[in-house]
Write an enzyme that holds these catalytic residues in place. Sequence first.
Site, short mmCIF file in Angstrom:
data_model
loop_
_atom_site.label_atom_id
_atom_site.label_comp_id
_atom_site.label_asym_id
_atom_site.label_seq_id
_atom_site.Cartn_x
_atom_site.Cartn_y
_atom_site.Cartn_z
N THR A 118 6.30 -4.72 10.42
CA THR A 118 7.72 -4.73 10.09
C THR A 118 8.30 -3.33 10.10
OG1 THR A 118 9.29 -5.16 8.27
CG2 THR A 118 7.04 -4.70 7.65
N TYR A 142 6.13 -4.99 -0.48
CA TYR A 142 6.02 -5.72 0.78
C TYR A 142 5.78 -4.75 1.94
CZ TYR A 142 7.56 -7.80 5.15
OH TYR A 142 7.63 -8.20 6.46
#
Length: 329
Positions: A118, A142
């Site tokens: 990501t 995350y």
Amino acid sequence: MCSTILVTGGAGYVGSHVCLALSQAGFTPVVYDNLSNGHAAFVQWGDLEIGDIRDGARLDAVIARHRPVAVLHFAALIEVGESVKAPGRFYDNNVVGALTLIEAARRGGIGAMVFSSTCATYGDPVYLPMDEAHPQAPLTPYGRSKLMVEQALADYSTYAGFRSVCLRYFNAAGADEEGRIGERHHPETHAIPLALQTALGQRQGFKLFGDDYDTRDGTAVRDYVHVMDLADAHVRALKYLLDGGETTVFNLGAGTGTTVAELIDTIRRTTNRPFPVETAPRRPGDAPCLVADNRRAREVLGWQPTRTLDDIVRTAWRWHAAEREALEV
């Protein structure tokens, strides 16, 4: 040569679209998913094996049964806000799970993995557009959990010969053009589905977080890339590894920025529904602008995102409208 590919998290949003693309490219995907966030109905292009990525013995059995030649790894917790509330869950699932999977793959004679990473590993942008050399300073558990897996894969490549491609997504959006699968999260946190659900009357209003950014209209800028363009990049990354390519990383974004206001206008025009929008304060950690430099994926993989923002909204609208219709039957 065997063309079976193990796809962890293949019952989820991006994973299921990649399974479709794999099938179209002549591969046989085998989905490994615990269905905590995935959907069995999305597994339409290969077998489903139910299991958790932290269960090494279950992974060993599945790998022994299907003998895949590579792994595409999507299984992860992805809710950024939840990672702040429960970081331990994210490190356990995303990091421990990935390490368990890598070791099981190596025991099973697999030497290559495509990893779903990501742009959240970058943190606040130092320069734009962001290329793969951009500093990585994630702002949340995350993002850090994804970066830890990237770093582990780099070490596995250097010291164990386990090759990988890490694909850093920007904003995945849209749905299969034929409407067979789409974006279904519980809870939903992504802008386009939230806006479309508001247009369908399933939500009271759409919240626009911040209209005072230093951008062309005051709203945040994001890089939206169609999920089937993402899927194409995964197939290309897989072929790159199977052809002997070295461990590397690619950004996956359209390379163009869309403001939230522009996104809302596009959704209103596509749906022909004037849904309500409420302006709210900025959220902590939201960057004013995130746009990918995707030149490396173009040059090395020959990847070219072909679908526009209109295509993204149109295919997503078709999917969510059909979901709403199915609920009413």
